[in-house]
Motif scaffolding. Structure first.
Motif, PDB file in Angstrom:
ATOM      1  N   PHE A 316       0.836  -1.198   0.000  1.00 24.57           N
ATOM      2  CA  PHE A 316       0.000   0.000   0.000  1.00 24.57           C
ATOM      3  C   PHE A 316       0.875   1.253   0.000  1.00 24.57           C
ATOM      4  CE2 PHE A 316      -2.422   3.213   2.532  1.00 24.57           C
ATOM      5  CZ  PHE A 316      -3.402   3.459   1.580  1.00 24.57           C
ATOM      6  N   PRO A 317       0.695   2.157  -0.990  1.00 22.67           N
ATOM      7  CA  PRO A 317       1.578   3.325  -1.105  1.00 22.67           C
ATOM      8  C   PRO A 317       1.157   4.470  -0.187  1.00 22.67           C
ATOM      9  CG  PRO A 317       0.054   3.274  -2.948  1.00 22.67           C
ATOM     10  CD  PRO A 317      -0.242   2.049  -2.123  1.00 22.67           C
ATOM     11  N   ILE A 318       2.080   4.960   0.617  1.00 22.10           N
ATOM     12  CA  ILE A 318       1.860   6.101   1.492  1.00 22.10           C
ATOM     13  C   ILE A 318       2.661   7.283   0.964  1.00 22.10           C
ATOM     14  CG2 ILE A 318       2.138   7.036   3.807  1.00 22.10           C
ATOM     15  CD1 ILE A 318       0.107   4.876   3.776  1.00 22.10           C
ATOM     16  N   PHE A 319       1.984   8.381   0.679  1.00 19.29           N
ATOM     17  CA  PHE A 319       2.679   9.606   0.297  1.00 19.29           C
ATOM     18  C   PHE A 319       3.149  10.311   1.563  1.00 19.29           C
ATOM     19  CE2 PHE A 319       0.459   8.567  -3.498  1.00 19.29           C
ATOM     20  CZ  PHE A 319       1.249   9.075  -4.526  1.00 19.29           C
ATOM     21  N   VAL A 320       4.414  10.706   1.590  1.00 20.73           N
ATOM     22  CA  VAL A 320       5.016  11.236   2.809  1.00 20.73           C
ATOM     23  C   VAL A 320       5.521  12.659   2.559  1.00 20.73           C
ATOM     24  CG1 VAL A 320       6.694  10.815   4.648  1.00 20.73           C
ATOM     25  CG2 VAL A 320       5.723   8.879   3.385  1.00 20.73           C
ATOM     26  N   PRO A 321       4.650  13.663   2.750  1.00 20.98           N
ATOM     27  CA  PRO A 321       5.100  15.055   2.644  1.00 20.98           C
ATOM     28  C   PRO A 321       5.951  15.425   3.854  1.00 20.98           C
ATOM     29  CG  PRO A 321       2.829  14.986   3.391  1.00 20.98           C
ATOM     30  CD  PRO A 321       3.229  13.567   3.101  1.00 20.98           C
ATOM     31  N   PRO A 322       6.549  16.605   3.888  1.00 21.97           N
ATOM     32  CA  PRO A 322       7.337  17.030   5.051  1.00 21.97           C
ATOM     33  C   PRO A 322       6.506  16.961   6.330  1.00 21.97           C
ATOM     34  CG  PRO A 322       7.704  18.526   3.218  1.00 21.97           C
ATOM     35  CD  PRO A 322       6.599  17.597   2.800  1.00 21.97           C
ATOM     36  N   LEU A 323       7.175  16.714   7.440  1.00 22.00           N
ATOM     37  CA  LEU A 323       6.488  16.523   8.712  1.00 22.00           C
ATOM     38  C   LEU A 323       5.650  17.753   9.086  1.00 22.00           C
ATOM     39  CD1 LEU A 323       6.429  14.139  10.686  1.00 22.00           C
ATOM     40  CD2 LEU A 323       8.094  15.371  12.101  1.00 22.00           C
ATOM     41  N   SER A 324       6.127  18.947   8.749  1.00 18.94           N
ATOM     42  CA  SER A 324       5.370  20.163   9.056  1.00 18.94           C
ATOM     43  C   SER A 324       4.060  20.194   8.278  1.00 18.94           C
ATOM     44  CB  SER A 324       6.200  21.404   8.734  1.00 18.94           C
ATOM     45  OG  SER A 324       6.573  21.420   7.354  1.00 18.94           O
ATOM     46  N   GLU A 325       4.071  19.721   7.038  1.00 17.71           N
ATOM     47  CA  GLU A 325       2.849  19.671   6.237  1.00 17.71           C
ATOM     48  C   GLU A 325       1.901  18.604   6.779  1.00 17.71           C
ATOM     49  OE1 GLU A 325       0.104  20.450   3.061  1.00 17.71           O
ATOM     50  OE2 GLU A 325       1.572  21.571   4.239  1.00 17.71           O
ATOM     51  N   GLN A 326       2.454  17.488   7.230  1.00 18.81           N
ATOM     52  CA  GLN A 326       1.624  16.461   7.856  1.00 18.81           C
ATOM     53  C   GLN A 326       0.912  17.034   9.087  1.00 18.81           C
ATOM     54  OE1 GLN A 326       3.562  12.634   8.586  1.00 18.81           O
ATOM     55  NE2 GLN A 326       5.125  13.151   7.075  1.00 18.81           N
ATOM     56  N   ALA A 327       1.649  17.785   9.910  1.00 17.52           N
ATOM     57  CA  ALA A 327       1.073  18.365  11.129  1.00 17.52           C
ATOM     58  C   ALA A 327      -0.034  19.361  10.778  1.00 17.52           C
ATOM     59  CB  ALA A 327       2.164  19.045  11.951  1.00 17.52           C
ATOM     60  N   ARG A 328       0.166  20.153   9.731  1.00 20.84           N
ATOM     61  CA  ARG A 328      -0.859  21.116   9.307  1.00 20.84           C
ATOM     62  C   ARG A 328      -2.136  20.398   8.887  1.00 20.84           C
ATOM     63  NH1 ARG A 328      -3.093  23.702   4.898  1.00 20.84           N
ATOM     64  NH2 ARG A 328      -2.129  22.192   3.484  1.00 20.84           N
ATOM     65  N   ILE A 329      -1.992  19.351   8.098  1.00 17.60           N
ATOM     66  CA  ILE A 329      -3.146  18.585   7.620  1.00 17.60           C
ATOM     67  C   ILE A 329      -3.871  17.922   8.796  1.00 17.60           C
ATOM     68  CG2 ILE A 329      -3.811  16.539   6.285  1.00 17.60           C
ATOM     69  CD1 ILE A 329      -1.552  17.305   4.309  1.00 17.60           C
ATOM     70  N   VAL A 330      -3.105  17.347   9.716  1.00 16.78           N
ATOM     71  CA  VAL A 330      -3.702  16.681  10.887  1.00 16.78           C
ATOM     72  C   VAL A 330      -4.489  17.684  11.725  1.00 16.78           C
ATOM     73  CG1 VAL A 330      -3.154  15.609  13.103  1.00 16.78           C
ATOM     74  CG2 VAL A 330      -2.088  14.754  11.010  1.00 16.78           C
ATOM     75  N   ALA A 331      -3.950  18.888  11.921  1.00 12.96           N
ATOM     76  CA  ALA A 331      -4.631  19.902  12.735  1.00 12.96           C
ATOM     77  C   ALA A 331      -5.981  20.279  12.127  1.00 12.96           C
ATOM     78  CB  ALA A 331      -3.746  21.137  12.881  1.00 12.96           C
ATOM     79  N   ILE A 332      -6.034  20.415  10.816  1.00 14.12           N
ATOM     80  CA  ILE A 332      -7.282  20.760  10.134  1.00 14.12           C
ATOM     81  C   ILE A 332      -8.294  19.627  10.268  1.00 14.12           C
ATOM     82  CG2 ILE A 332      -8.348  21.227   7.883  1.00 14.12           C
ATOM     83  CD1 ILE A 332      -5.703  22.614   7.098  1.00 14.12           C
ATOM     84  N   LEU A 333      -7.846  18.406   9.994  1.00 10.70           N
ATOM     85  CA  LEU A 333      -8.763  17.267  10.002  1.00 10.70           C
ATOM     86  C   LEU A 333      -9.194  16.894  11.416  1.00 10.70           C
ATOM     87  CD1 LEU A 333      -7.230  15.058   7.173  1.00 10.70           C
ATOM     88  CD2 LEU A 333      -9.112  16.693   7.055  1.00 10.70           C
ATOM     89  N   ASP A 334      -8.345  17.151  12.400  1.00 12.49           N
ATOM     90  CA  ASP A 334      -8.742  16.902  13.790  1.00 12.49           C
ATOM     91  C   ASP A 334      -9.953  17.751  14.177  1.00 12.49           C
ATOM     92  OD1 ASP A 334      -6.994  14.909  14.470  1.00 12.49           O
ATOM     93  OD2 ASP A 334      -5.582  16.205  15.552  1.00 12.49           O
ATOM     94  N   LYS A 335      -9.988  19.000  13.711  1.00 13.06           N
ATOM     95  CA  LYS A 335     -11.116  19.877  14.029  1.00 13.06           C
ATOM     96  C   LYS A 335     -12.408  19.339  13.420  1.00 13.06           C
ATOM     97  CE  LYS A 335      -8.341  24.086  14.506  1.00 13.06           C
ATOM     98  NZ  LYS A 335      -8.044  25.435  13.954  1.00 13.06           N
TER      99      LYS A 335
END
Length: 386
Positions: A316-335
């Motif tokens: 299964f392919p996981i796209f791995v953007p920079p950790l800071s971008e991952q954190a930004r996406i997680v913060a939005i989706l957590d809300k």
């Protein structure tokens, strides 16, 4: 003294009459309104109903045999489960096991009053009982019949609660769609982002338990293969992990994020990020929600496999953007996740509170002394239609 008490004192000072439900209602089999096609599409205009929890099975383009509930509302009643719904929109029916209930005389007994009263009845079904419930059971239950002005006031109050709950549920559905839209867009990447196979960046394992080991009062969460976790008395893992069903109907659809102690079903998978400085476990969870199901469907397109195999998972392919971008996406989706899924903070909590409020007032408003009106006890004055 509130308005209902005043009305009762004015119209019915000696108590209300009780009658068998079958004396004040009519029922109809949905034979003339049964759907023929099973080709349901969201863009078709007419809902197909069942009285059970699913309620709207889909939408049909059939134009004949549509019940005009927008003109003549009904209560639909499942003869086997006793589930019932208020319906005031046009529909077709799926099964003849459904009764359509109306009031014999709306000038004396409001159908909406009957509906709210039905909601007070506890389920009396015995396991394995397949008899037709309306005729054999429910039509004999006695309903309190205050005069129509009292019924109208009770319906007015209870409808306010149900309308508010319906508005919140509509908002929840809209927010869920918004959440899915943002999730899918935020987690769609181009060639500029590196991707890695799941087997390279996570450790993959399974659980140790069977479903029958679950306990009603267990101390630790027990993840089986469904959306609702169970409980168990001991734990096997103390970690941050993403969990998914390994087989059954939950394949590609059931995901959990856990940080702490838990137990796991032997046919469920756990994914532990090897290097959190490269991959945020919560980002992995949201990525699964957005892409895993389509991946599984493509892998299984030529077979009837409903279980996951380790070689498939490792690819299964996981796209791995920079950790800071991952954190930004997680913060939005957590809300969004809190808003649409949290039972302690979000819309589900608000809906649950409104439902409890409705149930409280329903029980208060529909609790009448249960006695028969005799020749010596004056009956409530009948209302004269205007």
């Amino acid at each position: 003294m509130n308005k209902i008490q005043q009305l009762l004192q004015e119209h019915c000072p000696n108590g209300v009459e009780w009658k068998p439900l079958g004396e004040v209602t009519e029922y109809e089999q949905p034979t003339a309104y049964l759907v023929k096609s099973t080709n349901y599409k969201a863009e078709y205009p007419t809902p197909v109903l069942t009285a059970g929890k699913t309620f709207i099975l889909g939408y049909t383009d059939e134009t004949d045999g549509i019940y005009q509930a927008s003109v003549h509302p009904v209560i639909i009643f499942d003869d086997f489960t006793t589930a019932h719904k208020w319906v005031d929109f046009d529909f077709k029916a799926k099964s003849s096991a459904m009764k359509m209930i109306t009031s014999k005389d709306e000038t004396q007994v409001l159908l909406q009053y009957i509906y709210h009263w039905l909601n007070t009845l506890p389920s009396e079904l015995a396991e394995g009982d397949h008899k037709r419930q309306w005729i054999s059971n429910y039509s004999h239950k006695k309903i309190p019949l205050p005069p129509r002005p009292v019924q109208e006031e009770i319906v007015r109050i209870l409808d306010k609660f149900t309308e508010l709950e319906a508005e919140l549920e509509a908002e929840l559905e809209a927010r869920k769609k918004q959440y899915e839209y943002y999730r899918d867009n935020l987690l769609t990447f181009g060639d500029e982002v590196e991707w890695k196979p799941l087997g390279e960046i996570t450790e993959i394992g399974t659980g140790l338990h069977n479903t029958n080991e679950a306990l009603d009062n267990g101390e630790y969460p027990f993840f089986v293969r469904s959306q609702i976790p169970r409980a168990i008395g001991s734990y096997d893992f103390d970690e941050t992990a993403v969990i998914t069903a390994g087989d059954g109907v939950g394949v590609g659809k059931v995901f959990h994020y856990i940080s702490g102690k838990y137990a796991l079903h032997q046919r469920a998978y756990r994914f532990i990020v090897k290097d959190k400085s490269q991959l945020n476990p919560k980002f992995l969870y949201y990525f699964f929600l957005a892409h895993f199901y389509n991946f599984i469907m493509k892998q299984s397109v030529h077979s009837s496999v409903t279980s996951l195999r380790l070689p498939m998972l490792k690819k299964f392919p996981i796209f791995v953007p920079p950790l800071s971008e991952q954190a930004r996406i997680v913060a939005i989706l957590d809300k969004f996740d809190t808003l649409v899924n949290s039972i302690s903070e979000g819309l589900p909590k608000e809906i649950a509170l409104r439902r409890k409020q409705y149930e409280y007032y329903r029980e208060q408003l529909l609790s009448f002394p249960k006695h028969e009106v005799t020749a010596q006890r004056p009956q409530c004055r009948k209302e004269t239609p205007q």
